[in-house]
Design a protein around this motif. Structure first.
Motif, mmCIF file in Angstrom:
data_model
loop_
_atom_site.group_PDB
_atom_site.id
_atom_site.type_symbol
_atom_site.label_atom_id
_atom_site.label_comp_id
_atom_site.label_asym_id
_atom_site.label_seq_id
_atom_site.Cartn_x
_atom_site.Cartn_y
_atom_site.Cartn_z
ATOM 1 N N HIS A 41 -9.803 -4.945 9.210
ATOM 2 C CA HIS A 41 -9.061 -3.878 9.879
ATOM 3 C C HIS A 41 -7.905 -3.356 9.036
ATOM 4 C CE1 HIS A 41 -6.704 -7.489 10.745
ATOM 5 N NE2 HIS A 41 -5.663 -6.685 10.837
ATOM 6 N N ALA A 42 -7.542 -4.078 7.936
ATOM 7 C CA ALA A 42 -6.411 -3.651 7.094
ATOM 8 C C ALA A 42 -6.655 -4.085 5.654
ATOM 9 C CB ALA A 42 -5.099 -4.238 7.617
ATOM 10 N N TYR A 43 -6.436 -3.160 4.720
ATOM 11 C CA TYR A 43 -6.605 -3.433 3.295
ATOM 12 C C TYR A 43 -5.327 -3.016 2.564
ATOM 13 C CZ TYR A 43 -11.634 -3.793 4.267
ATOM 14 O OH TYR A 43 -12.856 -4.168 4.763
ATOM 15 N N LEU A 44 -5.056 -3.723 1.487
ATOM 16 C CA LEU A 44 -3.937 -3.361 0.604
ATOM 17 C C LEU A 44 -4.482 -3.186 -0.804
ATOM 18 C CD1 LEU A 44 -0.960 -2.944 -0.092
ATOM 19 C CD2 LEU A 44 -0.731 -5.431 -0.316
ATOM 20 N N PHE A 45 -4.408 -1.954 -1.333
ATOM 21 C CA PHE A 45 -4.853 -1.650 -2.687
ATOM 22 C C PHE A 45 -3.605 -1.503 -3.566
ATOM 23 C CE2 PHE A 45 -8.953 0.640 -1.112
ATOM 24 C CZ PHE A 45 -9.465 -0.594 -0.735
ATOM 25 N N SER A 46 -3.457 -2.376 -4.555
ATOM 26 C CA SER A 46 -2.284 -2.321 -5.441
ATOM 27 C C SER A 46 -2.743 -2.247 -6.889
ATOM 28 C CB SER A 46 -1.399 -3.558 -5.237
ATOM 29 O OG SER A 46 -2.101 -4.741 -5.582
ATOM 30 N N ASP A 128 -0.443 6.149 1.457
ATOM 31 C CA ASP A 128 -0.212 6.103 0.010
ATOM 32 C C ASP A 128 1.262 5.835 -0.290
ATOM 33 O OD1 ASP A 128 -0.965 6.126 -2.592
ATOM 34 O OD2 ASP A 128 -1.183 8.294 -2.763
ATOM 35 N N GLU A 129 1.508 5.101 -1.399
ATOM 36 C CA GLU A 129 2.874 4.712 -1.795
ATOM 37 C C GLU A 129 3.596 4.035 -0.631
ATOM 38 O OE1 GLU A 129 3.750 4.760 -4.820
ATOM 39 O OE2 GLU A 129 2.078 5.963 -5.552
ATOM 40 N N VAL A 130 2.942 3.057 -0.016
ATOM 41 C CA VAL A 130 3.467 2.432 1.199
ATOM 42 C C VAL A 130 4.775 1.693 0.958
ATOM 43 C CG1 VAL A 130 2.190 0.278 0.883
ATOM 44 C CG2 VAL A 130 2.768 1.031 3.190
ATOM 45 N N ALA A 157 -1.926 1.763 0.080
ATOM 46 C CA ALA A 157 -2.003 1.854 -1.388
ATOM 47 C C ALA A 157 -0.590 1.873 -1.953
ATOM 48 C CB ALA A 157 -2.757 3.113 -1.811
ATOM 49 N N THR A 158 -0.382 1.133 -3.049
ATOM 50 C CA THR A 158 0.956 1.062 -3.654
ATOM 51 C C THR A 158 0.862 0.688 -5.119
ATOM 52 O OG1 THR A 158 3.120 -0.044 -3.582
ATOM 53 C CG2 THR A 158 1.211 -1.346 -2.948
ATOM 54 N N THR A 159 1.814 1.175 -5.887
ATOM 55 C CA THR A 159 1.952 0.772 -7.292
ATOM 56 C C THR A 159 2.962 -0.357 -7.459
ATOM 57 O OG1 THR A 159 3.621 2.503 -7.594
ATOM 58 C CG2 THR A 159 1.347 3.063 -8.154
ATOM 59 N N GLU A 160 3.696 -0.679 -6.404
ATOM 60 C CA GLU A 160 4.736 -1.716 -6.486
ATOM 61 C C GLU A 160 4.611 -2.666 -5.298
ATOM 62 O OE1 GLU A 160 8.686 -0.305 -7.663
ATOM 63 O OE2 GLU A 160 7.841 1.701 -7.806
ATOM 64 N N PRO A 161 3.612 -3.544 -5.318
ATOM 65 C CA PRO A 161 3.389 -4.438 -4.170
ATOM 66 C C PRO A 161 4.514 -5.425 -3.932
ATOM 67 C CG PRO A 161 2.007 -5.067 -6.028
ATOM 68 C CD PRO A 161 2.635 -3.756 -6.388
ATOM 69 N N HIS A 162 5.310 -5.721 -4.975
ATOM 70 C CA HIS A 162 6.403 -6.683 -4.802
ATOM 71 C C HIS A 162 7.494 -6.165 -3.861
ATOM 72 C CE1 HIS A 162 7.456 -4.012 -8.166
ATOM 73 N NE2 HIS A 162 8.712 -4.169 -7.790
ATOM 74 N N LYS A 163 7.496 -4.865 -3.585
ATOM 75 C CA LYS A 163 8.499 -4.298 -2.682
ATOM 76 C C LYS A 163 8.063 -4.373 -1.219
ATOM 77 C CE LYS A 163 10.643 -1.094 -5.965
ATOM 78 N NZ LYS A 163 11.033 0.316 -6.221
#
Length: 578
Positions: A41-46, A128-130, A157-163
């Motif tokens: 039900h939920a995905y994180l693309f980094s 996008d850019e979550v 989707a995010t380029t900075e998952p550590h945030k």
């Protein structure tokens, strides 16, 4: 006016999982889940920019809602697939978190997600850019993300998952997208050019791929720009003009001058490049990249990335032969330091010229071994052998009990009338040369220097980390008031430590730490062990009962264990109780 032209990265956006280049670890997992109907039900693309995160989210939305599915691949022909591709399907919502980052937008999403989809099987929210969402927005999203309605799927989707808060990450299946390799980028660029009939040189595509730095969208945007700049054929010169970079051949000439200690030629080339309008910071950036490639080529010539970036040209192998790995490390350190300083310096050109001059003087003059003069080497070895034999004879005389003790054949430090220090024996001490030094050594001096040795290593590491890497192999084993003997297990580490520049740095640090001038001497561990077995501990023969230094023949001997303890450690250190 109607604009019909579309950017290449939009025209060539992947429409199926098989079109996603270099992300097989992601596409295989998603396709298997879709085949079995076990999607989450939920995905994180980094991952870095331009690696296919948003494209993969849209493909997943199509695969879930395809009329033929849920299927491992969307058909891209049914109404649902076509509308999702066009962005006109109301049940697939794309949210730009950079501009909709407040709690009100997320509350609105939370209120609408409970309504069933009107046209397709599942509602899909692509955020996008979550990482740009505020803390309040994340809190508003938590409960909905954990227990959404059965008809809703969230793709973040995010380029900075550590945030992202850990509470958000733990509620998603996470997929990390990888930066595109140089080979993947080159292959895709060639495929696009061939399909559109674009004539382009391989060297031009290589420059584009290197400038993209792993981002496929960056590569396609740059190719678009170069096509607008060029008329018929795209060559390397056109790409360099657009990017403001320097050709690899010009960089090679500049690096060859630096490695050849030709500062004049290097500065002349820089003058020409800057006169043509090249930015000094860009030139340093390109030199850093080339130096890094040369260092990798010297350390790991079979590395795939090195072969791709340097294209196997013989010129780069010749450049690597001009310097050792340690010297190439030094070049890279100088360039990186200059690059960091340029960000704040008002005169970046001056820093660039200073860096090149430092590089030219970084390389030491080749040793006699590198001159190929075998006769000279043989003669020097023979003389060294004769000197060692004489020293062994003198050492044997010193260990016998004559009436007058002979002078030590290995002087440690002398002060001339003008107060200058005369240094001798700058290289490795063989077993025969250790005996005179051990006569002067004392346990107290060694313990004092050993206690501060970790601080010496720490300060050397701050000054120059490469010297620290060699020095940590050594261990202090003997000391006098002004000399420290360090034993090494590895001969290469010892020889590198003995280099004049490295040894001078270490002795300067020891002077700062110990508060007095201490001379560094080195020995191989096996030689030290041999001599220690034959000579015994120096402290037993080097102190009298008051802790003062005396010649070996004057040390009093006693059978009383208490007296022996006093002899070894000094009367102040021994407490006698009945």
């Amino acid at each position: 006016m109607h604009v019909s032209y579309r950017a290449l990265y939009r025209v060539w956006r992947p429409q199926k999982f098989e079109d996603l280049i270099g992300q097989e670890h992601v596409t295989t997992t998603l396709k298997n889940a879709l085949t079995e109907g076990h999607f989450s039900h939920a995905y994180l693309f980094s991952g870095p920019r331009g690696t296919g995160k948003t494209s993969a989210a849209k493909i997943l939305a199509k695969a879930v809602n395809c009329r033929q599915g849920p299927a491992p691949e969307p058909c891209n022909e049914c109404d649902a697939c076509r509308k999702i591709t066009e962005g006109s399907l109301m049940d697939v919502v794309e949210i730009d978190a950079a501009s909709n980052r407040g709690v009100d937008e997320i509350r609105d999403l939370r209120d609408k997600v409970k309504y069933a989809p009107s046209e397709v099987r599942c509602k899909v929210y692509i955020v996008d850019e979550v990482h740009m969402l505020t803390a309040e927005a994340f809190n508003a999203l938590l409960k909905t993300l954990e227990e959404p309605p059965g008809h809703a799927i969230f793709i973040l989707a995010t380029t900075e998952p550590h945030k992202l808060p850990s509470t958000i990450i733990s509620r998603c299946q996470r997929f990390s997208f990888r930066r595109h390799t140089l080979g993947n980028t080159l292959g895709h660029l060639r495929k696009i050019c061939d399909s559109q009939g674009i004539e382009v040189e391989d060297s031009a595509l290589a420059v584009i791929a290197q400038a993209a730095d792993g981002g496929m969208r960056d590569a396609l945007s740059l190719l678009d720009q170069v096509l607008a700049f060029s008329d018929d054929c795209v060559d390397e010169a056109a790409v360099l003009s657009v990017t403001g970079s320097v050709s690899r051949s010009t960089l090679g000439d500049l690096m060859e001058a630096c490695l050849g200690r030709d500062a004049g030629t290097a500065l002349e080339k820089v003058e020409e490049l800057l006169a043509d309008g090249l930015d000094p910071e860009r030139l340093v950036h390109d030199l850093v990249q080339l130096s890094r490639d040369l260092l990798l080529l010297a350390a790991a010539p079979e590395l795939k990335e090195v072969k791709e970036r340097l294209a196997g040209e013989e010129r780069w192998n010749q450049l690597v032969e001009k310097g050792s790995i340690e010297e190439l490390e030094g070049v890279l350190e100088i360039l990186i330091q200059a690059q960091q300083q340029m960000k704040w310096a008002p005169h970046p050109r001056v820093l660039l010229e200073m860096a090149l001059v430092r590089i030219c003087h970084h390389f030491e003059t080749p040793s006699p071994q590198g001159s190929g003069d075998a006769d000279l080497i043989s003669s020097l070895r023979e003389q060294l052998k004769q000197l060692e034999q004489k020293v062994e004879e003198l050492s044997g005389l010193a260990s016998s009990p004559p009436a007058a003790e002979p002078a030590a054949p290995f002087p440690v430090r002398r002060e001339s009338a003008a107060g200058s220090e005369e240094r001798t024996g700058r290289r490795n001490l063989g077993p025969a040369r250790l005996a005179p030094l051990l006569k002067e050594a004392s346990t107290g001096a060694l313990q004092r220097l050993q206690r501060a040795w970790p601080e010496v290593l720490a300060r050397v590491k701050e000054r120059k980390i490469t010297v620290h890497a060699w020095l940590i192999d050594g261990e202090p084993v003997a000391a006098t008031e002004d000399t420290l003997l360090v034993a090494f297990k590895n001969n290469i580490h010892r020889e590198t430590t003995e280099k004049d520049s490295n040894k001078k740095l270490i002795e300067q640090v020891m002077k700062e730490v110990f508060g007095s001038t201490i001379r560094l001497m080195t020995v191989m561990r096996e030689d030290w062990e041999k001599e220690r077995m034959t000579s015994g501990p120096p402290s037993v023969t080097g102190r009298d009962t008051g802790g003062r230094r005396v010649p070996p023949k004057e040390v009093p001997q006693s059978d009383d264990p208490v007296e022996r303890a006093v002899e070894m450690f000094g009367r102040d250190m021994v407490e006698i109780t009945d």
